[in-house]
Motif scaffolding. Structure first.
Motif, PDB file in Angstrom:
ATOM      1  N   PRO A 210       0.817  -1.224   0.000  1.00  0.00           N
ATOM      2  CA  PRO A 210       0.000   0.000   0.000  1.00  0.00           C
ATOM      3  C   PRO A 210       0.847   1.268   0.000  1.00  0.00           C
ATOM      4  O   PRO A 210       1.938   1.315   0.573  1.00  0.00           O
ATOM      5  CB  PRO A 210      -0.808  -0.131   1.297  1.00  0.00           C
ATOM      6  N   GLN A 211       0.325   2.286  -0.649  1.00  0.00           N
ATOM      7  CA  GLN A 211       0.956   3.601  -0.702  1.00  0.00           C
ATOM      8  C   GLN A 211      -0.008   4.636  -0.134  1.00  0.00           C
ATOM      9  O   GLN A 211      -1.220   4.537  -0.342  1.00  0.00           O
ATOM     10  CB  GLN A 211       1.327   3.951  -2.153  1.00  0.00           C
ATOM     11  N   TYR A 212       0.544   5.616   0.578  1.00  0.00           N
ATOM     12  CA  TYR A 212      -0.276   6.561   1.336  1.00  0.00           C
ATOM     13  C   TYR A 212       0.095   8.002   1.009  1.00  0.00           C
ATOM     14  O   TYR A 212       1.228   8.310   0.633  1.00  0.00           O
ATOM     15  CB  TYR A 212      -0.096   6.333   2.846  1.00  0.00           C
ATOM     16  N   SER A 213      -0.876   8.883   1.205  1.00  0.00           N
ATOM     17  CA  SER A 213      -0.641  10.317   1.088  1.00  0.00           C
ATOM     18  C   SER A 213       0.017  10.826   2.364  1.00  0.00           C
ATOM     19  O   SER A 213      -0.393  10.456   3.471  1.00  0.00           O
ATOM     20  CB  SER A 213      -1.960  11.049   0.853  1.00  0.00           C
ATOM     21  N   LEU A 214       1.020  11.671   2.229  1.00  0.00           N
ATOM     22  CA  LEU A 214       1.646  12.275   3.397  1.00  0.00           C
ATOM     23  C   LEU A 214       0.873  13.485   3.897  1.00  0.00           C
ATOM     24  O   LEU A 214       1.158  14.011   4.970  1.00  0.00           O
ATOM     25  CB  LEU A 214       3.094  12.666   3.074  1.00  0.00           C
ATOM     26  N   VAL A 215      -0.104  13.930   3.133  1.00  0.00           N
ATOM     27  CA  VAL A 215      -0.906  15.083   3.550  1.00  0.00           C
ATOM     28  C   VAL A 215      -1.931  14.674   4.593  1.00  0.00           C
ATOM     29  O   VAL A 215      -2.050  15.293   5.656  1.00  0.00           O
ATOM     30  CB  VAL A 215      -1.600  15.726   2.332  1.00  0.00           C
ATOM     31  N   ASP A 217      -2.665  10.978   5.186  1.00  0.00           N
ATOM     32  CA  ASP A 217      -2.490   9.569   5.521  1.00  0.00           C
ATOM     33  C   ASP A 217      -3.545   8.652   4.901  1.00  0.00           C
ATOM     34  O   ASP A 217      -3.754   7.534   5.375  1.00  0.00           O
ATOM     35  CB  ASP A 217      -2.458   9.353   7.041  1.00  0.00           C
ATOM     36  N   ARG A 218      -4.214   9.103   3.860  1.00  0.00           N
ATOM     37  CA  ARG A 218      -5.181   8.233   3.196  1.00  0.00           C
ATOM     38  C   ARG A 218      -4.446   7.334   2.214  1.00  0.00           C
ATOM     39  O   ARG A 218      -3.414   7.694   1.645  1.00  0.00           O
ATOM     40  CB  ARG A 218      -6.251   9.053   2.476  1.00  0.00           C
ATOM     41  N   ILE A 219      -4.993   6.154   1.991  1.00  0.00           N
ATOM     42  CA  ILE A 219      -4.397   5.228   1.046  1.00  0.00           C
ATOM     43  C   ILE A 219      -4.699   5.694  -0.374  1.00  0.00           C
ATOM     44  O   ILE A 219      -5.821   6.096  -0.688  1.00  0.00           O
ATOM     45  CB  ILE A 219      -4.915   3.789   1.299  1.00  0.00           C
ATOM     46  N   VAL A 220      -3.676   5.676  -1.248  1.00  0.00           N
ATOM     47  CA  VAL A 220      -3.846   6.191  -2.606  1.00  0.00           C
ATOM     48  C   VAL A 220      -3.629   5.120  -3.674  1.00  0.00           C
ATOM     49  O   VAL A 220      -3.952   5.336  -4.841  1.00  0.00           O
ATOM     50  CB  VAL A 220      -2.894   7.378  -2.873  1.00  0.00           C
ATOM     51  N   GLY A 221      -3.089   3.974  -3.288  1.00  0.00           N
ATOM     52  CA  GLY A 221      -2.847   2.931  -4.272  1.00  0.00           C
ATOM     53  C   GLY A 221      -1.880   1.904  -3.721  1.00  0.00           C
ATOM     54  O   GLY A 221      -1.697   1.786  -2.503  1.00  0.00           O
ATOM     55  N   ALA A 222      -1.236   1.166  -4.625  1.00  0.00           N
ATOM     56  CA  ALA A 222      -0.314   0.124  -4.182  1.00  0.00           C
ATOM     57  C   ALA A 222       0.651  -0.225  -5.298  1.00  0.00           C
ATOM     58  O   ALA A 222       0.346  -0.080  -6.488  1.00  0.00           O
ATOM     59  CB  ALA A 222      -1.077  -1.128  -3.746  1.00  0.00           C
ATOM     60  N   GLU A 223       1.826  -0.707  -4.882  1.00  0.00           N
ATOM     61  CA  GLU A 223       2.805  -1.246  -5.822  1.00  0.00           C
ATOM     62  C   GLU A 223       2.640  -2.762  -5.876  1.00  0.00           C
ATOM     63  O   GLU A 223       2.556  -3.424  -4.843  1.00  0.00           O
ATOM     64  CB  GLU A 223       4.226  -0.901  -5.370  1.00  0.00           C
ATOM     65  N   ASP A 271     -12.254   3.180  -7.473  1.00  0.00           N
ATOM     66  CA  ASP A 271     -11.826   3.891  -8.681  1.00  0.00           C
ATOM     67  C   ASP A 271     -10.705   4.907  -8.451  1.00  0.00           C
ATOM     68  O   ASP A 271     -10.052   5.328  -9.410  1.00  0.00           O
ATOM     69  CB  ASP A 271     -13.020   4.607  -9.316  1.00  0.00           C
ATOM     70  N   ASN A 272     -10.485   5.296  -7.198  1.00  0.00           N
ATOM     71  CA  ASN A 272      -9.467   6.319  -6.955  1.00  0.00           C
ATOM     72  C   ASN A 272      -8.102   5.730  -6.609  1.00  0.00           C
ATOM     73  O   ASN A 272      -7.170   6.466  -6.271  1.00  0.00           O
ATOM     74  CB  ASN A 272      -9.903   7.242  -5.805  1.00  0.00           C
ATOM     75  N   MET A 273      -7.949   4.412  -6.693  1.00  0.00           N
ATOM     76  CA  MET A 273      -6.685   3.765  -6.356  1.00  0.00           C
ATOM     77  C   MET A 273      -5.761   3.676  -7.572  1.00  0.00           C
ATOM     78  O   MET A 273      -6.196   3.312  -8.665  1.00  0.00           O
ATOM     79  CB  MET A 273      -6.921   2.358  -5.803  1.00  0.00           C
ATOM     80  N   GLN A 274      -4.468   3.956  -7.358  1.00  0.00           N
ATOM     81  CA  GLN A 274      -3.460   3.908  -8.407  1.00  0.00           C
ATOM     82  C   GLN A 274      -2.648   2.614  -8.291  1.00  0.00           C
ATOM     83  O   GLN A 274      -2.281   2.198  -7.194  1.00  0.00           O
ATOM     84  CB  GLN A 274      -2.520   5.116  -8.264  1.00  0.00           C
ATOM     85  N   GLU A 414       5.023  14.008  -1.152  1.00  0.00           N
ATOM     86  CA  GLU A 414       3.591  13.762  -1.327  1.00  0.00           C
ATOM     87  C   GLU A 414       3.124  12.398  -0.818  1.00  0.00           C
ATOM     88  O   GLU A 414       2.043  12.290  -0.246  1.00  0.00           O
ATOM     89  CB  GLU A 414       3.204  13.880  -2.814  1.00  0.00           C
ATOM     90  N   PHE A 415       3.933  11.341  -1.040  1.00  0.00           N
ATOM     91  CA  PHE A 415       3.448   9.987  -0.787  1.00  0.00           C
ATOM     92  C   PHE A 415       4.531   9.157  -0.100  1.00  0.00           C
ATOM     93  O   PHE A 415       5.713   9.499  -0.128  1.00  0.00           O
ATOM     94  CB  PHE A 415       3.035   9.300  -2.098  1.00  0.00           C
ATOM     95  N   TYR A 416       4.105   8.038   0.500  1.00  0.00           N
ATOM     96  CA  TYR A 416       5.073   7.134   1.110  1.00  0.00           C
ATOM     97  C   TYR A 416       4.526   5.713   1.120  1.00  0.00           C
ATOM     98  O   TYR A 416       3.328   5.478   0.973  1.00  0.00           O
ATOM     99  CB  TYR A 416       5.419   7.575   2.531  1.00  0.00           C
ATOM    100  N   GLN A 417       5.443   4.770   1.308  1.00  0.00           N
ATOM    101  CA  GLN A 417       5.083   3.379   1.538  1.00  0.00           C
ATOM    102  C   GLN A 417       6.101   2.800   2.505  1.00  0.00           C
ATOM    103  O   GLN A 417       7.222   3.280   2.625  1.00  0.00           O
ATOM    104  CB  GLN A 417       5.054   2.578   0.237  1.00  0.00           C
ATOM    105  N   GLY A 418       5.706   1.766   3.229  1.00  0.00           N
ATOM    106  CA  GLY A 418       6.622   1.170   4.187  1.00  0.00           C
ATOM    107  C   GLY A 418       5.888   0.421   5.268  1.00  0.00           C
ATOM    108  O   GLY A 418       4.659   0.476   5.383  1.00  0.00           O
TER     109      GLY A 418
END
Length: 436
Positions: A210-215, A217-223, A271-274, A414-418
């Motif tokens: 999962p990947q998250y917004s740093l603004v 902390d909402r989930i924005v997508g995944a690798e 639909d909003n997930m990358q 903008e974003f982070y994962q970990g």
């Protein structure tokens, strides 16, 4: 689960631990191990590099130091992928010698196979910081499993003796402290055949980080990540998977399989997930890759503007002009392009000038010391300043603590994962997480 490297016990060039950190870590592992469970299960690899002196003479010490930094990054990434369920520590001992230790159950056959895979990874070409021909080093790896009376110094002595023996034997690159080289549990040819069968039987597991917004902390997508649980050698990560596929000349087949399965899973996402996918040199070597990829996404029913394709420096060691053409075609199709592992290689800054990059993914090593080391913070902030000037989005990898996340947010990433928020997870688990 890497052990934290103390600031005062960090190799200045590579950022890995040093000998003192190695001694403390092994002593702590042994002290914490239950006394009624037998000896603490520690496995060790001593990695020595041939040809580094030749690199220094031919290209200068700056190139030699850069090659050592790249080797350290490859060891760190390999361990993070292949030893993720055990405690481990990577250290630079001196010069061109490194040590990787792991605490946890591991068969002798698997440790041997891991050494073979790591040797292949370290022998791959390294970009020359001054351009021109790529650099190549020759790794030799000494192996051992600790005994009841072993400590860090006795392990170093035993492994150094093996390394000296290998230097005299010429040609051998893997050996054990026992003096006997184990036969690999599966030969390269057998592994290649196993991989092709696993693709056909859909046994390559797709996980999502999962990947998250740093603004907010909402989930924005995944690798999308690939794993293969081989019945003999155990779990194999994506990097080693592609090494096996390269020998079998089936990288494109493996890459397409992973992309197809990831896209199929992603059709059930909100639909909003990358979706982020890694692409390989073999992908970009095909002139019509962009069109074929677009057709695949269209057939599956996943919008191209929700896809980020990640490339690494190893991809860009190929024909840069051709890579640029393919990436430009992808941009026209509304695909986002990200440069992965930024900060772990040589020539990333030049690529940002000549390629249509939308986003950079900062390598996990870029955040490991930012809370304690002013120089690390200065480098981090310089990269952020460059990214802003080039209008590039920034995603930070390897965030493991709230303090790291807060620092990156304060620096306008903008974003982070970990692992702070989530480890890689099965497709159904990601759908549940993203749908909350």
């Amino acid at each position: 689960m890497p052990d934290t490297v103390d600031r005062d016990s960090r190799d200045a060039l590579t950022g890995l631990g040093d000998v003192q950190q190695l001694r403390r870590t092994i002593a702590n592992w042994c002290a914490d191990w239950p006394g009624d469970s037998g000896p603490c299960p520690i496995h060790a690899m001593l990695i020595t590099l041939g040809r580094i002196e030749t690199v220094n003479v031919a290209f200068g010490e700056n190139a030699g130091d850069g090659a050592l930094v790249e080797v350290a990054q490859r060891i760190r990434h390999f361990a993070a992928d292949e030893l993720e369920s055990t405690a481990w520590l990577a250290t630079r001992l001196s010069g061109s010698s490194f040590m990787l230790v792991s605490m946890g159950e591991c068969s002798r056959e698997r440790w041997q196979w891991l050494a073979e895979a790591l040797a292949d990874a370290l022998a791959a070409p390294i970009a020359n910081p001054d351009g021109g021909s790529s650099l190549r080093l020759w790794p030799r790896i000494s192996l051992m499993r600790s005994g009841e009376n072993d400590n860090a110094d006795s392990m170093l002595d035993r492994l150094s003796e093996v390394a000296s023996r290998m230097r005299m034997s010429h040609g051998r690159r893997i050996d054990w402290s026992s003096g006997a080289v184990d036969a690999s549990p599966r030969s390269n040819i057998e592994l290649e055949a196993d991989l092709l069968a696993a693709i056909d039987r859909d046994e390559i597991e797709i996980l999502f980080q999962p990947q998250y917004s740093l603004v907010d902390d909402r989930i924005v997508g995944a690798e999308a990540l690939a794993r293969w649980h081989h019945p003999v050698v155990g779990q194999i990560s994506a990097g080693t998977l592609f090494q096996i596929a390269e020998r079998a000349d089936h990288i494109a087949q493996l890459s397409r399989h992973i992309a197809r399965r990831a896209l199929e899973h992603a059709t059930s996402w909100p639909d909003n997930m990358q979706l982020s996918l890694n692409i390989t040199p073999a992908d970009l070597a095909v002139e019509n890759f962009a069109i074929e990829f677009a057709r695949l996404a269209e057939k599956i029913g996943f919008s191209l503007n929700r896809i980020t394709l990640e490339i690494t420096e190893q991809v860009l060691l190929a024909d840069l002009e051709r890579v640029g053409r393919v990436l430009q075609q992808l941009k026209v199709l509304d695909v986002t392009v990200a440069l992965d592992d930024f900060g772990a290689g040589f020539c990333n800054f030049r690529y940002l000038k000549v390629l249509p990059i939308d986003c950079i993914k900062l390598d996990r090593s870029m955040v490991e010391g930012v809370l304690e080391d002013e120089r690390d913070r200065a480098v981090f902030r310089a990269i952020m300043g460059m990214a802003k000037a080039l209008d590039l989005r920034v995603l930070v990898e390897g965030i493991e603590t709230e303090r790291q996340r807060d620092f990156c947010a304060a620096e306008d990433c903008e974003f982070y994962q970990g692992f702070l928020r989530a480890e890689p997870m099965a497709p159904h688990a990601f759908v549940n997480l993203a749908s909350r």
